[in-house]
Scaffold this active site. Structure first.
Site, PDB file in Angstrom:
ATOM      1  N   HIS A  17     -48.124  28.106 -11.161  1.00 24.59           N
ATOM      2  CA  HIS A  17     -48.454  26.700 -11.437  1.00 24.59           C
ATOM      3  C   HIS A  17     -47.750  25.736 -10.483  1.00 24.59           C
ATOM      4  O   HIS A  17     -48.155  24.587 -10.360  1.00 24.59           O
ATOM      5  CB  HIS A  17     -48.219  26.334 -12.912  1.00 24.59           C
ATOM      6  CG  HIS A  17     -46.802  26.144 -13.329  1.00 24.59           C
ATOM      7  ND1 HIS A  17     -46.073  27.126 -13.979  1.00 24.59           N
ATOM      8  CD2 HIS A  17     -45.981  25.073 -13.218  1.00 24.59           C
ATOM      9  CE1 HIS A  17     -44.867  26.651 -14.243  1.00 24.59           C
ATOM     10  NE2 HIS A  17     -44.778  25.410 -13.785  1.00 24.59           N
ATOM     11  N   ASP A  47     -48.473  33.836 -14.145  1.00 30.77           N
ATOM     12  CA  ASP A  47     -47.907  32.589 -13.621  1.00 30.77           C
ATOM     13  C   ASP A  47     -46.819  32.857 -12.587  1.00 30.77           C
ATOM     14  O   ASP A  47     -45.787  32.209 -12.566  1.00 30.77           O
ATOM     15  CB  ASP A  47     -47.385  31.685 -14.738  1.00 30.77           C
ATOM     16  CG  ASP A  47     -47.265  30.224 -14.307  1.00 30.77           C
ATOM     17  OD1 ASP A  47     -47.594  29.913 -13.147  1.00 30.77           O
ATOM     18  OD2 ASP A  47     -46.823  29.410 -15.119  1.00 30.77           O
ATOM     19  N   GLY A 128     -39.792  20.587 -12.698  1.00 25.10           N
ATOM     20  CA  GLY A 128     -39.199  20.751 -11.374  1.00 25.10           C
ATOM     21  C   GLY A 128     -38.352  22.005 -11.280  1.00 25.10           C
ATOM     22  O   GLY A 128     -38.101  22.513 -10.198  1.00 25.10           O
ATOM     23  N   ASN A 129     -37.903  22.518 -12.427  1.00 26.82           N
ATOM     24  CA  ASN A 129     -37.151  23.775 -12.452  1.00 26.82           C
ATOM     25  C   ASN A 129     -38.077  24.992 -12.409  1.00 26.82           C
ATOM     26  O   ASN A 129     -37.616  26.105 -12.169  1.00 26.82           O
ATOM     27  CB  ASN A 129     -36.294  23.893 -13.716  1.00 26.82           C
ATOM     28  CG  ASN A 129     -35.008  23.122 -13.634  1.00 26.82           C
ATOM     29  OD1 ASN A 129     -34.856  22.121 -14.315  1.00 26.82           O
ATOM     30  ND2 ASN A 129     -34.087  23.568 -12.806  1.00 26.82           N
ATOM     31  N   SER A 130     -39.369  24.800 -12.650  1.00 28.83           N
ATOM     32  CA  SER A 130     -40.306  25.917 -12.645  1.00 28.83           C
ATOM     33  C   SER A 130     -40.217  26.681 -11.345  1.00 28.83           C
ATOM     34  O   SER A 130     -40.214  26.095 -10.258  1.00 28.83           O
ATOM     35  CB  SER A 130     -41.740  25.429 -12.837  1.00 28.83           C
ATOM     36  OG  SER A 130     -41.940  24.963 -14.134  1.00 28.83           O
TER      37      SER A 130
END
Length: 167
Positions: A17, A47, A128-130
């Site tokens: 994503h 993902d 933003g940590n993804s």
């Protein structure tokens, strides 16, 4: 989004994503260097994605054994939360514990995804940590930060990571 360098020649593990729908991928390393990225592999269902930058002799993170995790074990979440609002390329680190194992979020509102067997942590994970790593106290990557459950859009103590053994 965030990612973790897993190979000294520029392979980076992140979430699908994070790169989904991108025409261009730009990678900024903590030392400030910038690179164009190229998607080398992607799996929307899990993902996960792998991108490559043209660089050599990069520092890498070592993947750990996520099957040995225990509830209550200390972990650190690394990434660039709200990267659009915070200038700079230095990642942030938050700490917490493994709150639960083998969590299943189903498709989490997306039919093309299957969020199962996740690590749940109370280490702060924000947008933003993804794609960033969840690491154990020895610095080994035991998960890839992937989701939060929130009513506010930010951290509320429910963060999730894909186990490194699955990634």
């Amino acid at each position: 989004g965030s990612g973790v360098i897993i190979d000294k020649d520029g392979y980076i593990l992140t979430n699908y994503h994070v790169i989904e729908g991108a025409d261009k991928i730009k990678v900024k390393l903590p030392d400030g260097r910038k690179f164009d990225g190229e998607v080398k592999g992607k799996d929307p269902r899990s993902d996960l994605a792998v991108i490559k930058i043209k660089a050599h002799n990069l520092p890498t993170a070592e993947l750990g054994d996520s099957s040995r995790l225990k509830v209550g074990q200390w972990v650190m979440a690394i990434g660039n939360p709200f990267g659009f609002a915070i200038e700079g390329s230095k990642p942030t680190v938050t700490v917490g514990v493994v709150s639960a194992l083998n969590r299943d979020l189903g498709s989490f509102g997306r039919r093309d995804r299957s969020y199962s067997d996740l690590i749940q942590t109370d280490a702060a994970i924000n947008p933003g940590n993804s794609g960033g790593p969840l690491v154990d106290m020895k610095g080994k990557v035991i998960g890839i930060n992937v989701a939060i459950v929130t009513t506010s859009g930010g951290y509320q103590g429910l963060g999730f990571a894909i186990p490194a053994s699955k990634a």
